[in-house]
Each structure stands twice: as structure tokens, then as C-alpha cells.
Design an enzyme around this catalytic site. Structure first.
Site, PDB file in Angstrom:
ATOM      1  N   GLN A   1      -6.876   3.065  -8.144  1.00 50.36           N
ATOM      2  CA  GLN A   1      -6.897   1.988  -7.150  1.00 50.36           C
ATOM      3  C   GLN A   1      -6.395   2.519  -5.811  1.00 50.36           C
ATOM      4  O   GLN A   1      -6.427   1.810  -4.814  1.00 50.36           O
ATOM      5  CB  GLN A   1      -6.005   0.831  -7.605  1.00 50.36           C
ATOM      6  CG  GLN A   1      -6.430   0.192  -8.911  1.00 50.36           C
ATOM      7  CD  GLN A   1      -5.335  -0.689  -9.487  1.00 50.36           C
ATOM      8  OE1 GLN A   1      -5.195  -1.851  -9.121  1.00 50.36           O
ATOM      9  NE2 GLN A   1      -4.540  -0.144 -10.403  1.00 50.36           N
ATOM     10  N   ASN A   2      -5.891   3.757  -5.826  1.00 49.01           N
ATOM     11  CA  ASN A   2      -5.292   4.311  -4.613  1.00 49.01           C
ATOM     12  C   ASN A   2      -6.362   4.830  -3.661  1.00 49.01           C
ATOM     13  O   ASN A   2      -7.396   5.332  -4.080  1.00 49.01           O
ATOM     14  CB  ASN A   2      -4.322   5.433  -4.967  1.00 49.01           C
ATOM     15  CG  ASN A   2      -3.203   4.945  -5.868  1.00 49.01           C
ATOM     16  OD1 ASN A   2      -2.979   3.742  -5.967  1.00 49.01           O
ATOM     17  ND2 ASN A   2      -2.514   5.853  -6.524  1.00 49.01           N
TER      18      ASN A   2
ATOM     19  N   HIS B   1     -10.899   1.155  -5.008  1.00 48.87           N
ATOM     20  CA  HIS B   1     -10.598   0.405  -3.774  1.00 48.87           C
ATOM     21  C   HIS B   1     -10.900   1.203  -2.512  1.00 48.87           C
ATOM     22  O   HIS B   1     -10.427   0.859  -1.440  1.00 48.87           O
ATOM     23  CB  HIS B   1      -9.140  -0.081  -3.788  1.00 48.87           C
ATOM     24  CG  HIS B   1      -8.874  -1.116  -4.859  1.00 48.87           C
ATOM     25  ND1 HIS B   1      -7.613  -1.438  -5.300  1.00 48.87           N
ATOM     26  CD2 HIS B   1      -9.728  -1.897  -5.555  1.00 48.87           C
ATOM     27  CE1 HIS B   1      -7.708  -2.369  -6.234  1.00 48.87           C
ATOM     28  NE2 HIS B   1      -8.975  -2.662  -6.409  1.00 48.87           N
TER      29      HIS B   1
ATOM     30  N   THR C   1       0.755   1.132 -12.071  1.00 47.48           N
ATOM     31  CA  THR C   1       0.123  -0.066 -11.507  1.00 47.48           C
ATOM     32  C   THR C   1       0.786  -1.307 -12.071  1.00 47.48           C
ATOM     33  O   THR C   1       1.152  -1.336 -13.262  1.00 47.48           O
ATOM     34  CB  THR C   1      -1.401  -0.089 -11.752  1.00 47.48           C
ATOM     35  OG1 THR C   1      -1.920  -1.350 -11.284  1.00 47.48           O
ATOM     36  CG2 THR C   1      -1.772   0.106 -13.207  1.00 47.48           C
ATOM     37  N   SER C   2       0.922  -2.342 -11.228  1.00 45.89           N
ATOM     38  CA  SER C   2       1.528  -3.598 -11.672  1.00 45.89           C
ATOM     39  C   SER C   2       0.566  -4.386 -12.568  1.00 45.89           C
ATOM     40  O   SER C   2       0.945  -5.402 -13.133  1.00 45.89           O
ATOM     41  CB  SER C   2       1.940  -4.442 -10.462  1.00 45.89           C
ATOM     42  OG  SER C   2       0.826  -4.649  -9.618  1.00 45.89           O
TER      43      SER C   2
ATOM     44  N   ASN D   1       5.238   3.419 -16.592  1.00 49.21           N
ATOM     45  CA  ASN D   1       5.717   2.602 -15.465  1.00 49.21           C
ATOM     46  C   ASN D   1       7.203   2.342 -15.703  1.00 49.21           C
ATOM     47  O   ASN D   1       7.583   1.932 -16.794  1.00 49.21           O
ATOM     48  CB  ASN D   1       4.935   1.265 -15.433  1.00 49.21           C
ATOM     49  CG  ASN D   1       5.136   0.506 -14.132  1.00 49.21           C
ATOM     50  OD1 ASN D   1       6.247   0.454 -13.605  1.00 49.21           O
ATOM     51  ND2 ASN D   1       4.070  -0.082 -13.625  1.00 49.21           N
TER      52      ASN D   1
HETATM   53  C1  BJW Z   1       5.813   3.620 -10.681  1.00 46.35           C
HETATM   54  C2  BJW Z   1       6.571   4.500  -9.959  1.00 46.35           C
HETATM   55  C3  BJW Z   1       6.551   5.813 -10.409  1.00 46.35           C
HETATM   56  C4  BJW Z   1       6.795   2.661  -8.998  1.00 46.35           C
HETATM   57  N1  BJW Z   1       5.834   6.099 -11.462  1.00 46.35           N
HETATM   58  N2  BJW Z   1       5.083   3.861 -11.712  1.00 46.35           N
HETATM   59  C5  BJW Z   1      -9.245 -12.836 -11.646  1.00 46.35           C
HETATM   60  C6  BJW Z   1     -10.362 -12.048 -11.870  1.00 46.35           C
HETATM   61  C7  BJW Z   1     -10.992 -11.387 -10.802  1.00 46.35           C
HETATM   62  C8  BJW Z   1     -10.496 -11.488  -9.502  1.00 46.35           C
HETATM   63  C9  BJW Z   1      -9.401 -12.287  -9.275  1.00 46.35           C
HETATM   64  C10 BJW Z   1      -8.800 -12.945 -10.335  1.00 46.35           C
HETATM   65  N3  BJW Z   1      -7.769 -13.627  -9.812  1.00 46.35           N
HETATM   66  C11 BJW Z   1      -7.722 -13.396  -8.485  1.00 46.35           C
HETATM   67  C12 BJW Z   1      -8.708 -12.571  -8.124  1.00 46.35           C
HETATM   68  C13 BJW Z   1      -8.956 -12.076  -6.739  1.00 46.35           C
HETATM   69  C14 BJW Z   1      -8.170 -10.841  -6.332  1.00 46.35           C
HETATM   70  C15 BJW Z   1      -6.930 -10.621  -7.191  1.00 46.35           C
HETATM   71  O1  BJW Z   1      -6.911  -9.894  -8.152  1.00 46.35           O
HETATM   72  N4  BJW Z   1      -5.831 -11.225  -6.772  1.00 46.35           N
HETATM   73  C16 BJW Z   1      -4.572 -11.052  -7.511  1.00 46.35           C
HETATM   74  C17 BJW Z   1      -3.439 -10.852  -6.514  1.00 46.35           C
HETATM   75  C18 BJW Z   1      -4.388 -12.207  -8.454  1.00 46.35           C
HETATM   76  N5  BJW Z   1      -9.046  -9.704  -6.438  1.00 46.35           N
HETATM   77  C19 BJW Z   1      -9.893  -9.403  -5.466  1.00 46.35           C
HETATM   78  O2  BJW Z   1     -10.004 -10.100  -4.466  1.00 46.35           O
HETATM   79  C20 BJW Z   1     -10.775  -8.196  -5.659  1.00 46.35           C
HETATM   80  N6  BJW Z   1     -12.122  -8.537  -5.450  1.00 46.35           N
HETATM   81  C21 BJW Z   1     -12.782  -9.319  -6.306  1.00 46.35           C
HETATM   82  O3  BJW Z   1     -12.265  -9.739  -7.339  1.00 46.35           O
HETATM   83  O4  BJW Z   1     -14.077  -9.616  -5.933  1.00 46.35           O
HETATM   84  C22 BJW Z   1     -14.741 -10.655  -6.652  1.00 46.35           C
HETATM   85  C23 BJW Z   1     -14.243 -11.971  -6.101  1.00 46.35           C
HETATM   86  C24 BJW Z   1     -14.506 -12.257  -4.783  1.00 46.35           C
HETATM   87  C25 BJW Z   1     -14.068 -13.487  -4.282  1.00 46.35           C
HETATM   88  C26 BJW Z   1     -13.322 -14.349  -5.094  1.00 46.35           C
HETATM   89  C27 BJW Z   1     -13.034 -13.993  -6.417  1.00 46.35           C
HETATM   90  C28 BJW Z   1     -13.508 -12.781  -6.919  1.00 46.35           C
HETATM   91  C29 BJW Z   1     -10.436  -7.123  -4.627  1.00 46.35           C
HETATM   92  C30 BJW Z   1      -9.056  -6.588  -4.768  1.00 46.35           C
HETATM   93  C31 BJW Z   1      -8.775  -5.585  -3.653  1.00 46.35           C
HETATM   94  C32 BJW Z   1      -7.313  -5.147  -3.648  1.00 46.35           C
HETATM   95  N7  BJW Z   1      -7.059  -4.434  -2.431  1.00 46.35           N
HETATM   96  C33 BJW Z   1      -5.789  -3.753  -2.248  1.00 46.35           C
HETATM   97  C34 BJW Z   1      -5.783  -3.110  -0.842  1.00 46.35           C
HETATM   98  C35 BJW Z   1      -6.690  -1.872  -0.886  1.00 46.35           C
HETATM   99  C36 BJW Z   1      -6.715  -1.111   0.393  1.00 46.35           C
HETATM  100  C37 BJW Z   1      -5.352  -0.614   0.824  1.00 46.35           C
HETATM  101  O5  BJW Z   1      -4.621   0.068   0.094  1.00 46.35           O
HETATM  102  O6  BJW Z   1      -5.012  -0.911   1.957  1.00 46.35           O
HETATM  103  O7  BJW Z   1      -5.595  -2.756  -3.255  1.00 46.35           O
HETATM  104  S1  BJW Z   1      -4.371  -4.850  -2.494  1.00 46.35           S
HETATM  105  C38 BJW Z   1      -3.362  -3.635  -3.313  1.00 46.35           C
HETATM  106  O8  BJW Z   1      -3.164  -3.994  -4.713  1.00 46.35           O
HETATM  107  C39 BJW Z   1      -4.208  -2.347  -3.322  1.00 46.35           C
HETATM  108  C40 BJW Z   1      -3.868  -1.793  -4.670  1.00 46.35           C
HETATM  109  O9  BJW Z   1      -4.858  -0.861  -5.061  1.00 46.35           O
HETATM  110  C41 BJW Z   1      -3.804  -3.024  -5.544  1.00 46.35           C
HETATM  111  C42 BJW Z   1      -3.055  -2.846  -6.827  1.00 46.35           C
HETATM  112  O10 BJW Z   1      -1.723  -2.540  -6.575  1.00 46.35           O
HETATM  113  P1  BJW Z   1      -0.972  -1.475  -7.493  1.00 46.35           P
HETATM  114  O11 BJW Z   1      -1.584  -0.153  -7.307  1.00 46.35           O
HETATM  115  O12 BJW Z   1      -0.866  -1.977  -8.876  1.00 46.35           O
HETATM  116  O13 BJW Z   1       0.455  -1.407  -6.772  1.00 46.35           O
HETATM  117  P2  BJW Z   1       1.737  -2.352  -6.985  1.00 46.35           P
HETATM  118  O14 BJW Z   1       2.621  -2.167  -5.834  1.00 46.35           O
HETATM  119  O15 BJW Z   1       1.343  -3.748  -7.326  1.00 46.35           O
HETATM  120  O16 BJW Z   1       2.429  -1.752  -8.305  1.00 46.35           O
HETATM  121  C43 BJW Z   1       3.012  -0.466  -8.312  1.00 46.35           C
HETATM  122  C44 BJW Z   1       3.560  -0.207  -9.690  1.00 46.35           C
HETATM  123  O17 BJW Z   1       4.033   1.119  -9.737  1.00 46.35           O
HETATM  124  C45 BJW Z   1       4.754  -1.120 -10.054  1.00 46.35           C
HETATM  125  O18 BJW Z   1       4.498  -1.729 -11.318  1.00 46.35           O
HETATM  126  C46 BJW Z   1       5.938  -0.153 -10.134  1.00 46.35           C
HETATM  127  O19 BJW Z   1       6.862  -0.506 -11.147  1.00 46.35           O
HETATM  128  C47 BJW Z   1       5.249   1.143 -10.460  1.00 46.35           C
HETATM  129  N8  BJW Z   1       5.952   2.332 -10.020  1.00 46.35           N
HETATM  130  N9  BJW Z   1       7.160   3.786  -8.877  1.00 46.35           N
HETATM  131  C48 BJW Z   1       5.107   5.142 -12.086  1.00 46.35           C
HETATM  132  N10 BJW Z   1       7.272   6.735  -9.749  1.00 46.35           N
END
Ligand code: BJW
Length: 263
Positions: free
Chosen positions: A115-116, A133, A204-205, A229
């Protein structure tokens, strides 16, 4: 924590994961921001240090936010590009790249679904990568399809928002909330998840869909699921193995075990 200080319990879990991995020819790995945390790139959702503590995701990671103020969004991406340009792969990225080579050398399949957007898996030497992403170093004209993306590695940017030679405003080639993911990437990622014998979810969360569905789908189709994690997520209680440690510690431990046994 470095690998020398890893607890006996973590070492034992790493050994068990390596034992299981040795039986598997199809391995898929989902990574998130936590994998790059040890490279100095902030995660999104962690208290105190996460990006969403300081920034509003609706304004910075959505099409509506970009339409309302493209320069504001671009300033944020330009800052992150500057941070990422100074970041280097950490032992977690490197262990995944080495693991891929080991598995492929034995005729197996190993893909990182990330996702990065920071490009660090590629810099570490991973070859089979799906960037769900997007990639922060690519841009495309606003409203242009994914296949019009091109590399723009000027850093820092001279013009904000940047434009192409035809004067069209450019946007980062990333996926924002409410946007569809590249359908080819999405299909490839789900296909790997359903075929995987071993599926790792790392750093990932497991909160953002559709990527968050991948480990659950893999589990439903019979894969052994491993989570790495330091904190619990929605996936933790479904995972077959849960390594509560930084990926830069846990992944090298697994790799050491695989190498020690000549895998
Ligand atoms: C360690 C550590 C170490 C710390 N070692 N671990 C249900 C089904 C489908 C879709 C949805 C749904 N409900 C809602 C939706 C819509 C939405 C969504 O999911 N929202 C949620 C918030 C609920 N999804 C979307 O909109 C997606 N599109 C989509 O679904 O299209 C169809 C649609 C359209 C219209 C309506 C409905 C559906 C698109 C999602 C795009 C996400 N974009 C981002 C930004 C990307 C660009 C950028 O970086 O600038 O992506 S948001 C951000 O979150 C980024 C990340 O890739 C993503 C995930 O985050 P990640 O990587 O998990 O990071 P964190 O911070 O959350 O977690 C870090 C983890 O690491 C933690 O757990 C720590 O403990 C751990 N950690 N240090 C190992 N050293």
C-alpha cells in the site's frame, strides 16, 4: 530493538513461521506504512506520530480536497517526497527482497503487494511488486487514466502545482479515498491472495479497503496467515501467527531461520 535483543518467544515464532514457509511455494505479502517506519517515514494512524494526527485526510488524501486546493495538497506531497528521497530501505525491506530470491530460486512465487507509495521495496531489490495505492514519484494529468502516469522525480518541485508541457495540471499518481484502484492491480492482488499458501500482512492497520480484505480472503481460501505488527489490528485474532514486533526485527529473524536450514 535489534535482532540480537529479540525475545526467545519471538525467535520461536520466527522459527515456526520459517518451518511453515518451507512447505509453501506460493507466498504473498501485504505491506503497509509500518514497514517503512524504521526508514523514518511516518505512518498514518498511529497516535502522536501518525500523519493523520497532524493533517486532515479528507483535505489531503481525497479528490474533493485536491479539487478545493491543489496547491495545498501538492505542498504536502512535495514535503513527503523530500522526506522519502532521504529515506533508505531498512532490514525489513531487505529481508523481503532476499526472501523473494530464495523462493524464486526454488521455483516458487513470492510477491509483495504494497500500500506504500515510497518505492522502498524496489530500492531494496524486490522485483515482484504490486503498488496498490500508486507511487509518489509518478504523476498524471488531472482526470487522465492510470496509463498516462509518468516519472517526475524533480525534488523539491519547482512549480506547485506542477504542469505538463501542454499546461495541464498534474496530480500525484496515488489512490485517494473514494477513488477506484487500478483494476489490473486489484485483480492481480486478489488473485495472489486466493492462491497463496502463505500470506503475510506486515505493518498495516488493516483498516483501509480493499487492501484490508486481502489477508481475510487469503485465510478464507486456506492460506496460513502471518501478521507482523507491534500493535493489534482487526486481523490479529484471525492470524495463524502473530509476531508483535517491528518488521525490521521480525523479518530478518525469519530469514535467518530459513537460511540456517538451507531453504
Ligand atoms: C509497524 C511498525 C514497524 C508501526 N513494523 N509495523 C469497505 C469496502 C471497500 C471500501 C470501503 C469500505 N469501507 C470504506 C471504504 C472506502 C475507503 C476505506 O477503506 N475507508 C476506511 C478508512 C474505512 N477506501 C477507499 O476509498 C479506497 N477506494 C475504494 O474503495 O474505491 C471503491 C469505492 C469508491 C467510492 C466509495 C466506496 C468504494 C481507496 C483507499 C485509498 C487509501 N489511500 C491512502 C493514501 C495513499 C496515498 C498517500 O500515501 O498519500 O493510502 S490513505 C492511507 O491508508 C494510505 C495507506 O496506504 C492506507 C493504509 O494505511 P496503512 O499502511 O495500514 O498505515 P497505518 O498508519 O494505518 O498503519 C500502520 C501500521 O503499522 C500500524 O498498525 C502500526 O502498528 C504498524 N507499525 N511501526 C511493523 N516498525
Amino acid at each position: 530493538m535489534d535482532t540480537n535483543n529479540a525475545s526467545a518467544a519471538l525467535r520461536e515464532l520466527a522459527r515456526q513461521v520459517a518451518d511453515k514457509a518451507r512447505e509453501c511455494r506460493k507466498i504473498a505479502v501485504l505491506t503497509g506504512a509500518g514497514v517503512s517506519a524504521e526508514s523514518g517515514i511516518p505512518t498514518f494512524r498511529e497516535a502522536q506520530t501518525g500523519l493523520w494526527e497532524r493533517y486532515d485526510p479528507v483535505m489531503l488524501a481525497s479528490v474533493d480536497g485536491f479539487r478545493a486546493d491543489p496547491a495545498n495538497v501538492w505542498k504536502w506531497y512535495d514535503e513527503r517526497r523530500q522526506t522519502m528521497s532521504k529515506s533508505r530501505p531498512n532490514p525489513g525491506h531487505e529481508a523481503l527482497a532476499t526472501w523473494e530470491k530464495l523462493v524464486k530460486g526454488q521455483g516458487g512465487a513470492f510477491t509483495v503487494i504494497t500500500q506504500n507509495i515510497d518505492n522502498l521495496h524496489r530500492q531494496a531489490g524486490s522485483e515482484s511488486i504490486i503498488e496498490m495505492h500508486g507511487n509518489i514519484w509518478y504523476v498524471r494529468p488531472v482526470d487522465a487514466p492510470f496509463n498516462e502516469a509518468f516519472l517526475l522525480d524533480e525534488c523539491p518541485l519547482v512549480e506547485i502545482p506542477p504542469r505538463d508541457e501542454r499546461g495541464r495540471m498534474l496530480r500525484p499518481h496515488v489512490v485517494w479515498f473514494g477513488e477506484m484502484l487500478d483494476p489490473d492491480n486489484l485483480e492481480a492482488a486478489f488473485s495472489l491472495a486466493v492462491q497463496a499458501e502463505l500470506f503475510l500482512s506486515i505493518g498495516t492497520s488493516t483498516a483501509v479497503y480493499p487492501a484490508a480484505a486481502l489477508p481475510f480472503e487469503a485465510k478464507r481460501r486456506g492460506a496460513v496467515v502471518v501478521e507482523i505488527n507491534p500493535h493489534e489490528t482487526e486481523l490479529t485474532r484471525f492470524a495463524d501467527f502473530s509476531l508483535a514486533a517491528p518488521s525490521g526485527v521480525a523479518l530478518p529473524l525469519i530469514l535467518d531461520q530459513l537460511r540456517a536450514d538451507g531453504a
